[in-house]
Design a protein around this motif. Structure first.
Motif, mmCIF file in Angstrom:
data_model
loop_
_atom_site.group_PDB
_atom_site.id
_atom_site.type_symbol
_atom_site.label_atom_id
_atom_site.label_comp_id
_atom_site.label_asym_id
_atom_site.label_seq_id
_atom_site.Cartn_x
_atom_site.Cartn_y
_atom_site.Cartn_z
ATOM 1 N N PHE A 23 59.130 28.117 44.248
ATOM 2 C CA PHE A 23 58.209 28.126 44.651
ATOM 3 C C PHE A 23 57.922 29.496 45.477
ATOM 4 C CE2 PHE A 23 59.792 23.710 45.032
ATOM 5 C CZ PHE A 23 58.876 23.111 44.687
ATOM 6 N N PHE A 24 58.588 30.409 45.231
ATOM 7 C CA PHE A 24 58.284 31.864 46.050
ATOM 8 C C PHE A 24 57.947 33.222 45.002
ATOM 9 C CE2 PHE A 24 61.284 29.702 48.270
ATOM 10 C CZ PHE A 24 60.742 30.942 49.840
ATOM 11 N N ALA A 25 58.451 32.623 43.316
ATOM 12 C CA ALA A 25 58.556 33.379 41.946
ATOM 13 C C ALA A 25 56.847 33.062 41.345
ATOM 14 C CB ALA A 25 59.633 33.175 41.016
ATOM 15 N N PRO A 26 56.083 34.112 41.293
ATOM 16 C CA PRO A 26 54.825 34.163 40.582
ATOM 17 C C PRO A 26 55.065 34.194 39.037
ATOM 18 C CG PRO A 26 54.920 36.514 41.855
ATOM 19 C CD PRO A 26 55.616 35.523 41.948
ATOM 20 N N GLN A 27 53.894 32.977 38.572
ATOM 21 C CA GLN A 27 54.594 32.469 37.272
ATOM 22 C C GLN A 27 54.040 33.756 36.488
ATOM 23 O OE1 GLN A 27 54.907 29.831 36.185
ATOM 24 N NE2 GLN A 27 53.972 30.536 33.619
ATOM 25 N N PRO A 28 55.031 33.497 35.156
ATOM 26 C CA PRO A 28 55.357 35.237 34.986
ATOM 27 C C PRO A 28 54.353 35.144 33.999
ATOM 28 C CG PRO A 28 57.621 33.562 34.813
ATOM 29 C CD PRO A 28 56.519 32.418 35.257
ATOM 30 N N ARG A 29 53.849 34.157 32.869
ATOM 31 C CA ARG A 29 52.073 34.700 32.659
ATOM 32 C C ARG A 29 51.902 35.790 32.236
ATOM 33 N NH1 ARG A 29 49.380 28.262 30.796
ATOM 34 N NH2 ARG A 29 52.602 28.386 30.893
ATOM 35 N N TYR A 30 51.105 35.206 33.951
ATOM 36 C CA TYR A 30 49.922 36.015 34.842
ATOM 37 C C TYR A 30 50.532 37.054 35.020
ATOM 38 C CZ TYR A 30 48.749 31.103 35.056
ATOM 39 O OH TYR A 30 48.001 29.935 35.016
ATOM 40 N N LEU A 31 51.732 37.692 34.519
ATOM 41 C CA LEU A 31 52.405 39.071 35.367
ATOM 42 C C LEU A 31 52.194 39.878 34.109
ATOM 43 C CD1 LEU A 31 55.045 38.949 37.515
ATOM 44 C CD2 LEU A 31 53.098 39.185 37.871
ATOM 45 N N SER A 32 51.348 40.873 33.678
ATOM 46 C CA SER A 32 51.016 41.375 32.409
ATOM 47 C C SER A 32 52.728 42.461 31.866
ATOM 48 C CB SER A 32 50.262 42.076 32.175
ATOM 49 O OG SER A 32 49.266 42.752 33.499
ATOM 50 N N GLU A 33 52.513 43.280 33.232
ATOM 51 C CA GLU A 33 53.638 43.904 32.761
ATOM 52 C C GLU A 33 55.027 43.648 34.019
ATOM 53 O OE1 GLU A 33 52.309 47.649 34.850
ATOM 54 O OE2 GLU A 33 50.104 47.713 34.135
ATOM 55 N N GLY A 34 54.952 42.140 34.008
ATOM 56 C CA GLY A 34 56.040 41.853 34.329
ATOM 57 C C GLY A 34 57.092 42.067 35.787
ATOM 58 N N LYS A 35 55.364 42.783 37.207
ATOM 59 C CA LYS A 35 56.337 43.156 37.707
ATOM 60 C C LYS A 35 55.321 42.105 39.192
ATOM 61 C CE LYS A 35 56.302 47.909 36.781
ATOM 62 N NZ LYS A 35 55.597 49.271 36.149
ATOM 63 N N ILE A 36 56.005 42.044 40.119
ATOM 64 C CA ILE A 36 55.317 41.253 41.021
ATOM 65 C C ILE A 36 54.090 41.563 42.182
ATOM 66 C CG2 ILE A 36 57.628 39.501 41.014
ATOM 67 C CD1 ILE A 36 58.189 40.888 44.078
ATOM 68 N N SER A 37 54.736 42.986 42.017
ATOM 69 C CA SER A 37 53.468 43.637 42.540
ATOM 70 C C SER A 37 52.110 43.793 41.795
ATOM 71 C CB SER A 37 54.248 45.248 42.532
ATOM 72 O OG SER A 37 54.057 45.630 41.285
ATOM 73 N N GLU A 38 51.661 42.919 40.448
ATOM 74 C CA GLU A 38 50.467 43.045 39.934
ATOM 75 C C GLU A 38 49.938 42.092 41.272
ATOM 76 O OE1 GLU A 38 50.780 42.247 35.581
ATOM 77 O OE2 GLU A 38 52.915 43.031 35.648
ATOM 78 N N PHE A 39 50.742 40.799 41.208
ATOM 79 C CA PHE A 39 50.202 39.655 42.012
ATOM 80 C C PHE A 39 49.360 40.522 43.590
ATOM 81 C CE2 PHE A 39 50.125 36.755 45.297
ATOM 82 C CZ PHE A 39 49.134 35.827 45.048
ATOM 83 N N GLN A 40 50.453 41.005 44.356
ATOM 84 C CA GLN A 40 50.140 41.773 45.348
ATOM 85 C C GLN A 40 48.664 42.916 44.943
ATOM 86 O OE1 GLN A 40 54.383 43.107 45.578
ATOM 87 N NE2 GLN A 40 54.680 42.597 47.937
ATOM 88 N N GLN A 41 48.732 43.699 44.382
ATOM 89 C CA GLN A 41 47.655 44.138 43.728
ATOM 90 C C GLN A 41 46.582 43.496 43.521
ATOM 91 O OE1 GLN A 41 47.987 47.820 40.465
ATOM 92 N NE2 GLN A 41 46.131 47.856 40.176
ATOM 93 N N MET A 42 46.501 42.497 43.426
ATOM 94 C CA MET A 42 45.169 41.324 43.214
ATOM 95 C C MET A 42 45.308 40.935 44.256
ATOM 96 S SD MET A 42 45.183 37.224 41.429
ATOM 97 C CE MET A 42 45.984 37.261 43.062
ATOM 98 N N VAL A 43 46.214 40.683 45.107
ATOM 99 C CA VAL A 43 45.420 40.497 46.790
ATOM 100 C C VAL A 43 44.154 41.350 47.230
ATOM 101 C CG1 VAL A 43 46.538 40.073 48.624
ATOM 102 C CG2 VAL A 43 46.911 38.645 46.577
ATOM 103 N N ALA A 44 44.810 42.259 47.384
ATOM 104 C CA ALA A 44 44.565 44.073 47.732
ATOM 105 C C ALA A 44 43.106 43.933 47.496
ATOM 106 C CB ALA A 44 45.309 44.749 47.711
ATOM 107 N N ARG A 45 42.464 44.149 46.715
ATOM 108 C CA ARG A 45 41.813 44.543 45.974
ATOM 109 C C ARG A 45 40.739 43.028 45.893
ATOM 110 N NH1 ARG A 45 40.077 47.919 43.065
ATOM 111 N NH2 ARG A 45 38.481 47.035 41.138
ATOM 112 N N LEU A 46 40.785 42.325 45.896
ATOM 113 C CA LEU A 46 39.932 41.263 46.530
ATOM 114 C C LEU A 46 39.650 41.187 47.802
ATOM 115 C CD1 LEU A 46 41.903 38.451 44.233
ATOM 116 C CD2 LEU A 46 39.279 38.893 44.205
ATOM 117 N N HIS A 47 40.832 41.380 48.603
ATOM 118 C CA HIS A 47 40.471 41.687 50.521
ATOM 119 C C HIS A 47 39.325 42.994 50.518
ATOM 120 C CE1 HIS A 47 44.044 39.546 51.927
ATOM 121 N NE2 HIS A 47 43.005 38.307 51.217
ATOM 122 N N HIS A 48 39.738 43.560 50.058
ATOM 123 C CA HIS A 48 38.436 45.316 49.930
ATOM 124 C C HIS A 48 37.276 44.667 49.530
ATOM 125 C CE1 HIS A 48 37.483 49.406 50.488
ATOM 126 N NE2 HIS A 48 37.187 49.167 49.013
ATOM 127 N N ALA A 49 37.001 43.703 48.249
ATOM 128 C CA ALA A 49 36.094 42.966 48.390
ATOM 129 C C ALA A 49 35.230 41.941 49.693
ATOM 130 C CB ALA A 49 35.963 42.635 47.099
#
Length: 697
Positions: free
Chosen positions: A237-263
Motif C-alpha cells: 500500500f506504500f510502494a508504487p507499481q514497479p512496472r511504471y518506474l522506468s528507472e526503478g526510482k520512486i522519485s519518478e512518481f514524485q516528478q510526474m506529480v510535480a509536472r502535472l501540478h505545474h500544468a
C-alpha cells in the motif's frame, strides 16, 4: 564475496516500516500474534540472503530494532514466527519470506511457484498442511528508501470540486502507443510535454489513475498468459507499481506529480484497501497473511475461512486499530510525501462494514473525517461491494463524493430510446437529488459518468449490443451482461456512413449530457478519441492493444467537440452549482431556479412526465437560491435533450431586454453561435441543443 555484518540495537516502535534517519535504518513491524520477528537482509543484487536480524524489542504489538550503517537501497524482507493453526486463524510460517506492509519500494512481483504457499499444494489436508520450502527465491525484495524529494515551488492546484473535470486513465494504456511519448507506459511518460499539452487542450482538471500501488498478476491469469492490467490486487500500500518506474526510482512518481501540478492538473489515485492479493485460504503467503492473518483479515466464525464481501477471497479487517492505522498511514503518505490530491476508494462499502453491516459511522469514515490531512483532499467512493446490502449509493458521509452508476445507466437508456426514461434523465441532469440531496450534501457529491474502465468504452456503447470477452479466457461469462448499448444495426466496426454518423451523434449527445448535468463529471480516457476495446467490457487482463489507447486512429473531431463541451461548462457557472435546483425562488430576484417545459412552450405537467413515449426533455436552469452572487452573472440556460426524431421546440419567452443565443447544437458540432430571432426552432434527432439567455445591448 564477504558481506558486512550488521548489528541490531535498540530502536523505536514508530514510525512503522523501514525508516532511514541518515545514520541507519529503524525497523518496526506490527504483529499481535507472532512469537518472533526477523528482518532478512540481502546482497546488493538481491539474490543472496546475507543476514537475519531478530527484532528483540516489542512495545505492545510492534516489534522493532535499529541497524546502524544500513543505507537506502538495501534489500530486505521479513520472516514471522508463530503458530500455524488455520482453524484458529493463525498461518505463521517462517519459511516464507514476507513483504513489509510499509515498504516504500518493491523490486518486482512474485514468481508463481508452489513454495509461495504456506501449505503443501496437493495435500489431502489442503491448507491445514504445512510447507517447509523457502519462498525467498520467488519473492520480490523490499527496498529501504529515502523519500525526500526536492519539490521546489510545487503547489497543489486545489481545484474547487464544482470546477473539477475528472479524467479516468491508466498509466500504461494512456501512453503506451502515443507517438510522442518516451518513456512510454510509465509515470514519466504521463508527465511528458506531449501529454501535458493534451490535457490542457482537452480542459480536464484532474487525472484519476487506475491503481498504481504495487500489485500482482493472479496465478490463474499467469497460467493463461494474461496480465493483471487494471491493478486491483494490491501487494503493497506504500510502494508504487514497479512496472511504471522506468528507472526503478520512486522519485519518478514524485516528478510526474510535480509536472502535472505545474500544468494545473490534480492527481487522484484509485486505491484498493478493501482486500489484498493474497486471496482466500488457498492463496499465497506473501505479507499480511504470514505476519498476522487473524488481525489483518476479517474471518468467519470458523477462523479457517475469510469473509468475502469483495469477491476476491478476503476482506481487510479495518475494525482492527492497527490495520486501520496502516490504511490511514498509507493515505497520508501518498498525500504528504507523494503530493497526490485525492483518492477513489474501490468497493468503498467494504470499508464501512462492521459486524452489523454497512455503517456510515464506521471507524474508517470517522478516522477520515477527523484527519486534518485527508479532509483537505478529494475523496470519492465506489458505493458498492458484492456482500449483502452492499449497494449504498447516496449513503456515504461528507466529505465523500460517489461514483453514480445510475447516472451512467440513465443516460444510456434515455439516448437509446427506452420507454419512460424522461423522468430519470431529468433527475440525473439535476444532480441525482433523490440519492444525494440530504444531510447537507452538495450536488457535486454525485460523480457523473457515462463510462469507466469497468465496462464498454463510449465507442463500444454505440457499436455493440453484447459483450465480446472471449480473450479473457472465461467463455464470455465475465463482465456486465446489461450494458444498455446499441449497435445501430451492425455489431462492431463499420464503414457505413449512415451508421457512423448515427453513432457519432449519439456519442456527442451523451458527452453533452454529462457536461450539462449538475454534479462532478468524469470522462474515461480515450472516449474523446473514439477509442474502442473491440466490445470487451471487462478488459482487466488485456495488457495489449485491446486496452491501450489507439492514438494513430484517434477521432480528433470528437476530441474537439469534447473540449468544446468542457469549455462551455467552465464558462457557464449555472452548470456548476453545488446547490440542488428544485424550482425554488431565488433570493436574488424572486424567480424560480428551474423550469421544465414541453416542446410547445407550456410547463410540463404530471401526465407529460408519465408518458412512456416522451423522448424529449426541455429544461431552463437559472442560479439556485443560496448560490453566491458571482454565479448570477448570467440569467438562464435552456437545453433540449431530444432522443427522438426531428422536433419543433418553442423557446421560453425571453424577459424584456434579453434574447436567446443558440450556443451549441450537437447535431452540427463546431457551428458558430446563432442569435435566435424567432420563438420556434427545429431540434434535430438524437441531439442536444443549448441556448444561453443574453442581454440585448
Amino acid at each position: 564475496m564477504r558481506h558486512p555484518e550488521f548489528v541490531i540495537s535498540a530502536g523505536r516502535p514508530a514510525p512503522l516500516g523501514a525508516t532511514f534517519d541518515g545514520d541507519g535504518v529503524n525497523f518496526a513491524v506490527f504483529s499481535q500474534h507472532a512469537t518472533a520477528m526477523e528482518v532478512c537482509l540481502f546482497s546488493a543484487d538481491g539474490k543472496t540472503e546475507t543476514q537475519r536480524l531478530r527484532l528483540l524489542e516489542r512495545d505492545g504489538d510492534v516489534w522493532y530494532g535499529y541497524v546502524s550503517g544500513l543505507r537506502p537501497g538495501q534489500y530486505y524482507g521479513l520472516r514471522a514466527h508463530g503458530p500455524y493453526r488455520p482453524d484458529e486463524g493463525h498461518r505463521f510460517n517462517p519459511n516464507k519470506l514476507l513483504l513489509d506492509p510499509y515498504a516504500k519500494r518493491l523490486t518486482g512481483k512474485p514468481v508463481w511457484h508452489d513454495a509461495l504457499m504456506g501449505y503443501q499444494v496437493g495435500s489431502n489436508a489442503r491448507d491445514l498442511s504445512f510447507d517447509t520450502r523457502d519462498s525467498a527465491s520467488y519473492m520480490p525484495r523490499c527496498v529501504v528508501e529515502d523519500t525526500a524529494f526536492s519539490w521546489g515551488y510545487d503547489n497543489h492546484p486545489r481545484t474547487p470540486i464544482q470546477d473539477t473535470i475528472i479524467y479516468e486513465a491508466h498509466v500504461k494504456g494512456l501512453t503506451q502507443l502515443h507517438p510522442k511519448v518516451a518513456p512510454e507506459g510509465c509515470f514519466l511518460g504521463l508527465a511528458t510535454d506531449a501529454m501535458l499539452d493534451y490535457f490542457n487542450k482537452l480542459g480536464i482538471t484532474a487525472i484519476e489513475l487506475l491503481p498504481v500501488q504495487s500489485f500482482l498478476t493472479d496465478r490463474f491469469l499467469h497460467e493463461k498468459n494474461l496480465e493483471n492490467y487494471w491493478g486491483y490486487q494490491t501487494l503493497g500500500f506504500f510502494a508504487p507499481q514497479p512496472r511504471y518506474l522506468s528507472e526503478g526510482k520512486i522519485s519518478e512518481f514524485q516528478q510526474m506529480v510535480a509536472r502535472l501540478h505545474h500544468a494545473g492538473i490534480e492527481v487522484i489515485l484509485d486505491v484498493v484497501y478493501n482486500h489484498t492479493c493474497e486471496g482466500n485460504e488457498l492463496g499465497p503467503t506473501l505479507s499480511f497473511r504470514g505476519l498476522d492473518n487473524r488481525s489483518y483479515y476479517r474471518l468467519i466464525q470458523d477462523k479457517r475461512y475469510y469473509i468475502n464481501d469483495t469477491g476476491t477471497g478476503n476482506t481487510l479487517n479495518l475494525d482492527h486499530p492497527m490495520v486501520l492505522r496502516m490504511v490511514m498511514d498509507s493515505l497520508r503518505y501518498w498525500v504528504q510525501v507523494m503530493h497526490v490530491d485525492g483518492f477513489r476508494f474501490d468497493l468503498c462499502s467494504t470499508l464501512g462494514r462492521t459486524d452489523y453491516g454497512f455503517d456510515p459511522g464506521a471507524s474508517f469514515f470517522d478516522a477520515i473525517r477527523q484527519d486534518p490531512v485527508l479532509t483537505q483532499v478529494k475523496l470519492i467512493a465506489e458505493p458498492w461491494d458484492v456482500g449483502p446490502g452492499g449497494y449504498r449509493l447516496g449513503g456515504f458521509p461528507a466529505p465523500f463524493h460517489e461514483w453514480n452508476d445510475r447516472f451512467r445507466d440513465g443516460v444510456r437508456r434515455f439516448w437509446r430510446g427506452d420507454a419512460g426514461r424522461a423522468p430519470d434523465i431529468a433527475g440525473r441532469l439535476t444532480g441525482s437529488a433523490a440519492e444525494f440531496d440530504h444531510s447537507g450534501r452538495p450536488a457535486t457529491a454525485s460523480v457523473n459518468l457515462v463510462t469507466a474502465h469497468d465496462g464498454f468504452t463510449l465507442q463500444d456503447v454505440v457499436s455493440y449490443n453484447g459483450k465480446h470477452n472471449l480473450a479473457n479466457g472465461e467463455d464470455n461469462r465475465d463482465g456486465h451482461s446489461e450494458n444498455y448499448s446499441d449497435n445501430f444495426g451492425w455489431e462492431g466496426p463499420t464503414d457505413d456512413p449512415k451508421i457512423v454518423e448515427a453513432r457519432n451523434r449519439r456519442k456527442r449527445a451523451m458527452i453533452a449530457t454529462l457536461m450539462l448535468s449538475q454534479g462532478t463529471p468524469m470522462l474515461l480516457a480515450g472516449d474523446e478519441l473514439g477509442n474502442s476495446q473491440n466490445g470487451n467490457n471487462n478488459a482487466y487482463a488485456q495488457d495489449n492493444e485491446t486496452s491501450w489507447i489507439d492514438w494513430e486512429n484517434a477521432d480528433m473531431d470528437m476530441m474537439a467537440f469534447t473540449a468544446e463541451m468542457i469549455r462551455f461548462r467552465r464558462e457557464h457557472p449555472i452548470l456548476r452549482q453545488k446547490v440542488f435546483l428544485h424550482s425554488r425562488e431565488r433570493r436574488i430576484d424572486g424567480r424560480e431556479d428551474l423550469f421544465w417545459w414541453r416542446a410547445d412552450g407550456t410547463p410540463m405537467l404530471t401526465p407529460d412526465w408519465v408518458d412512456p413515449g416522451l423522448k424529449m426533455v426541455c429544461v431552463e436552469m437559472r442560479t439556485a437560491s443560496g448560490t453566491p452572487i458571482y454565479a448570477a452573472t448570467e440569467n438562464a440556460i435552456f437545453a433540449v435533450f431530444n432522443a427522438g426524431g426531428d422536433a419543433k421546440v418553442h423557446l421560453p419567452d425571453p424577459p424584456k431586454g434579453s434574447r436567446w443565443a443558440w450556443s451549441i447544437d450537437t447535431a452540427e458540432p463546431g457551428r458558430a453561435q446563432i442569435t435566435v430571432r424567432k420563438t420556434e426552432v427545429t431540434v434535430k434527432a438524437q441531439s442536444v441543443a443549448i441556448f444561453v439567455l443574453e442581454q440585448v445591448a
